[in-house]
Enzyme design. Structure first.
Site, mmCIF file in Angstrom:
data_model
loop_
_atom_site.group_PDB
_atom_site.id
_atom_site.type_symbol
_atom_site.label_atom_id
_atom_site.label_comp_id
_atom_site.label_asym_id
_atom_site.label_seq_id
_atom_site.Cartn_x
_atom_site.Cartn_y
_atom_site.Cartn_z
ATOM 1 N N HIS A 1 -2.192 -2.292 -8.782
ATOM 2 C CA HIS A 1 -1.566 -3.229 -7.855
ATOM 3 C C HIS A 1 -0.939 -2.563 -6.643
ATOM 4 C CE1 HIS A 1 -1.982 -5.719 -11.473
ATOM 5 N NE2 HIS A 1 -2.024 -6.720 -10.631
ATOM 6 N N CYS B 1 0.828 -1.204 0.000
ATOM 7 C CA CYS B 1 0.000 0.000 0.000
ATOM 8 C C CYS B 1 0.861 1.253 0.000
ATOM 9 C CB CYS B 1 -0.876 0.046 1.253
ATOM 10 S SG CYS B 1 -1.917 -1.408 1.521
ATOM 11 N N GLU C 1 2.028 -5.063 5.572
ATOM 12 C CA GLU C 1 1.824 -5.761 6.832
ATOM 13 C C GLU C 1 2.744 -6.980 6.927
ATOM 14 O OE1 GLU C 1 -0.656 -5.463 4.534
ATOM 15 O OE2 GLU C 1 -2.482 -4.650 5.468
ATOM 16 N N ASN D 1 -2.093 1.800 -10.693
ATOM 17 C CA ASN D 1 -0.807 1.577 -11.366
ATOM 18 C C ASN D 1 -0.408 2.882 -12.028
ATOM 19 O OD1 ASN D 1 -0.746 -1.199 -10.814
ATOM 20 N ND2 ASN D 1 -1.716 -1.745 -12.761
ATOM 21 N N TYR E 1 -11.835 -4.170 14.870
ATOM 22 C CA TYR E 1 -11.058 -3.452 15.878
ATOM 23 C C TYR E 1 -11.587 -2.034 16.095
ATOM 24 C CZ TYR E 1 -8.722 -2.197 11.480
ATOM 25 O OH TYR E 1 -8.463 -1.814 10.193
#
Length: 223
Positions: free
Chosen positions: A150, A55, A186, A103, A92
């Protein structure tokens, strides 16, 4: 202060940091890099040591300048998407930071390390330009990038409203004096099927020579 100083110095020189949000929130560690410094090798390292979604988090002011929408707003306004499909809040407790995925025009499929580095780096350059000139380059953004793509864009909701990796990382970038566009991924643990624990993330941080920082360090610095 030592953690904060080391993290800011690493961001300024185009290095990595690892940010753990909070055990009371996602309980996840993300690998962070100033988007303007993205290279294929650095993207490969993030992919190999992270494993999650690739990201770019964009600060609230820069997101407004680029005209980035929140994905939940787009879906909620679409007649083609059932209303009950749209996420209101994550388990959460937060609303999503997701915007569109893109892109850069100069990429081919968009998914290779070269292509994703190009998308990240060019986005970082555009955010830097918008913050330096206080311009609103929404047209330039639309002409230079295409969706879907992407690299998932994340739009900060500001620390007043949300204290996730998106908001924390872009605030760090601003404190470091770089463009508030931060590439992140992550960290996942293939042995447990869960997010990488903070203890294992600290070990990887040492291996990568990357400062390890937690959300409360940043929040404490701002008080």
């Amino acid at each position: 202060m030592d953690n904060i100083s080391a993290a800011l110095a690493s961001l300024r020189r185009g290095g990595f940091i690892i940010l753990f949000d909070s055990s009371e929130r996602e309980g996840e560690a993300d690998i962070l890099l100033g988007a303007q410094f993205a290279t294929p090798r650095k993207v490969a390292l993030m992919r190999q040591h992270g494993g999650g979604l690739m990201c770019v988090a964009v600060g609230a002011e820069a997101s407004e300048a680029l005209g980035l929408p929140f994905m939940d707003d787009l879906l909620r306004s679409s007649r083609l998407v059932p209303g009950n499909l749209v996420l209101r809040k994550a388990k959460y407790g937060d609303k999503s930071a997701f915007s569109v995925s893109v892109n850069h025009q100069d990429t081919f499929t968009g998914v290779t390390d070269i292509d994703r580095a190009t998308t990240m780096r060019e986005l970082g350059k555009l955010v830097k330009k918008s913050m330096a000139t206080r311009s609103h380059p929404a047209d330039e953004f639309a002409n230079s990038f295409k969706a879907p793509g992407h690299v998932q864009l994340l739009r900060s909701r500001s620390l007043r409203n949300r204290k996730g990796h998106t908001e924390l990382s872009t605030v760090l970038a601003q404190l470091a004096g770089i463009a508030p566009a931060v590439a992140l991924c992550e960290m996942l643990d293939g042995r447990t099927g869960k997010a990488t624990s903070s203890a294992r993330a600290k070990l990887l941080a040492k291996k990568m020579n990357a400062p390890f920082i937690i959300g409360k360090d940043i929040l404490g610095e701002l008080q």
